[in-house]
Design a protein around this motif. Structure first.
Motif, short mmCIF file in Angstrom:
data_model
loop_
_atom_site.label_atom_id
_atom_site.label_comp_id
_atom_site.label_asym_id
_atom_site.label_seq_id
_atom_site.Cartn_x
_atom_site.Cartn_y
_atom_site.Cartn_z
N ALA A 1 15.55 25.04 22.21
CA ALA A 1 16.00 26.13 21.82
C ALA A 1 15.62 27.29 21.47
N ASN A 2 15.04 27.59 23.03
CA ASN A 2 15.60 28.95 23.33
C ASN A 2 16.64 29.79 24.11
N CYS A 3 16.74 28.49 24.86
CA CYS A 3 17.98 28.83 26.27
C CYS A 3 19.46 28.52 25.22
N ILE A 4 19.26 26.68 24.02
CA ILE A 4 20.24 27.28 22.76
C ILE A 4 20.69 28.58 22.57
N ALA A 5 19.63 29.42 21.80
CA ALA A 5 19.69 30.27 20.98
C ALA A 5 20.32 31.96 21.71
N THR A 6 19.75 31.76 22.94
CA THR A 6 19.74 32.77 23.82
C THR A 6 21.27 32.61 24.49
N ASN A 7 21.59 31.33 25.26
CA ASN A 7 22.61 31.22 26.07
C ASN A 7 23.91 31.19 25.86
N LEU A 8 23.59 29.69 24.40
CA LEU A 8 24.80 29.41 24.22
C LEU A 8 25.16 30.37 23.14
N ASN A 9 24.37 31.17 22.50
CA ASN A 9 24.54 32.35 21.35
C ASN A 9 25.26 30.55 20.03
N ARG A 10 24.52 29.78 20.01
CA ARG A 10 24.69 28.61 18.40
C ARG A 10 23.48 28.46 18.14
N ARG A 11 23.37 27.74 16.99
CA ARG A 11 22.11 28.03 15.77
C ARG A 11 21.39 26.46 15.75
N VAL A 12 19.92 27.14 15.68
CA VAL A 12 19.29 25.75 16.26
C VAL A 12 17.84 25.44 14.44
N LEU A 13 18.35 24.26 14.10
CA LEU A 13 16.96 24.39 13.62
C LEU A 13 15.87 23.48 14.33
N LEU A 14 14.22 23.73 14.48
CA LEU A 14 13.39 23.36 15.24
C LEU A 14 12.30 22.52 14.30
#
Ligand code: FAD
Ligand code: UDP
Length: 364
Positions: free
Chosen positions: A17-30
């Protein structure tokens, strides 16, 4: 509409979740079916104010600088070198077996070299090490195996060591020096303010939305997302179509004592007596100062939350069937201890998650 749905808020889910949100700037539902983040590494303050590991002692150790560097973005650390004693024949001995253990147990005064010769004499020789009994007896002989490993393993797994992969008992090294530490890793550190604080920081990002008390099965039919990351049990995902993968569970019995410390070290193992395998006292691990202390007794059991994959050939074969199904699903990634059916430590889960992020998720 989310770009990613991540099932499970443990080390695997939080790292991704952290890598996707931070590095890809994409939205995550965890999402997590439990009422907290952190998976089995969750810790919290009990009503007496003692910081406990709700799912049994979790001690962080790794040789990977990459993993430490990654997690250091979210926590400061406390140096902690874990030590364990085993209660055998009415006395306490350091485990892993080392020079201190053997000299005390047999009332000897061996040097390191003499201990090496001792092991060489008592060990049984095998052409190939195929199970956990051979992994121990092949290094230290039958007496030490019976005192320290045989019954503990049976209590923990309800299987004898010869029924388990060699890798299970080989987690415990055998030493000829006086090193009493449980782990030999280069980095042996605990998050200074606990695991949960660290997970909170990993997830504190506007691209991450966390939904607790929510199972995947409840929401899969209506939630919209492009890619699914699944960190729960892989057999459950496929509705057990090839049969259930065995997992071992534990029951934890917590007790708070009106005294500063209960036992000399964080963990005392009871290989041969009682129904519990070990008593944990978390204040030794967390470094917390408190006039009371909390212990937890670990009782292994078949039913309950899936804590341990059971490493043996037939289970690996069953897992391979699920893995083949998983590989056909391009829009789903399976990662973590339960989804990969691997007896992973925390650092191995972080390393696996970072690697799947680099090699797969970041390329989607
Ligand atoms: P988990 O932490 O298991 O997280 C998976 C999450 O998915 C869970 O929160 C679960 O609720 C959720 N979930 C599952 N299915 C669903 C679903 N269908 N819908 C929604 N949510 C779902 N490692 C060490 O390095 N050092 C130690 O000292 C250590 N001690 C341990 C002691 C015990 C008793 C146990 C059981 C494990 C220990 N470990 C230790 C291993 C460590 O717990 C794991 O490596 C790590 O926590 C695994 O992270 P994960 O994200 O893969 O899985
Ligand atoms: N083990 C044992 N005696 C001990 C400690 C460990 O027989 O005193 C065996 C047992 O089979 C156990 C395995 O080694 O399940 C791995 O031990 P570890 O402490 O790594 O287990 P975990 O912390 O993952 O429960």
């Amino acid at each position: 509409m989310f770009d990613f749905l991540i099932v499970g808020a443990g080390f695997a889910g939080c790292t991704l979740a952290n890598c996707i949100a931070t590095n890809l700037n994409r939205r995550v539902l965890l999402i997590d079916v439990r009422n907290h983040i952190g998976g089995n590494a969750y810790d919290s303050y009990n009503p007496d104010g003692v910081l406990v590991h709700n799912y049994g002692a979790h001690i962080f150790h790794t040789n990977s600088k990459k993993v430490i560097d990654y997690l250091s973005q979210f926590t400061q650390w406390r140096v902690y070198q874990h030590q364990v004693l085993a209660a055998v024949d009415g006395d306490l001995y350091p485990i892993p077996l080392n020079l201190n253990t053997i000299n005390k147990l047999y009332a000897l005064n061996l040097s390191s070299q003499e201990l090496q010769n001792f092991y060489a004499e008592v060990r049984e020789k095998y052409d190939r090490i195929e199970n956990s009994e051979q992994a121990v007896v092949g290094k230290v002989g039958r007496d030490l195996y019976e005192k320290f490993f045989k019954n503990y393993t049976h209590k923990q797994w309800e299987l004898w060591p010869h029924e388990l992969d060699a890798s299970v008992c080989a987690r415990i090294p055998v030493r000829t020096n006086r090193d009493n530490r449980y782990f030999g890793d280069k980095y042996q550190l605990m998050p200074l303010h606990g695991f949960t604080r660290m997970f909170e920081k990993m997830l504190a990002h506007p691209n991450i939305k966390v939904m607790l008390n929510t199972s995947f099965q409840e929401v899969e039919s209506w939630l919209k997302f492009d890619h699914l990351i699944y960190t729960g049990p892989i057999d459950q995902f496929f509705s057990y179509k090839y049969g259930k993968l065995p997992y071992r569970s534990l029951r934890f019995e917590f007790q708070t004592h009106d005294q500063e410390y209960f036992q000399p070290v964080a963990v005392v193992n009871y290989p041969n007596e009682y129904d519990f395998t070990r008593i944990v006292e978390s204040k030794h691990i967390t470094g917390q100062k408190h006039h009371k202390t909390t212990t937890y007794y670990e009782y292994p059991q078949a039913e309950g939350d899936p804590y341990y994959p059971v490493p043996r050939p037939e289970n690996r074969a069953l897992f391979q069937q699920y893995k083949q199904e998983a590989e056909k699903l391009e829009s789903v990634t399976f990662i973590g201890r339960l989804a990969q059916y691997q007896y992973y430590n925390m650092d191995q889960v972080v390393a696996a998650a970072l690697s799947v992020f680099e090699n797969r998720i970041s390329k989607l």
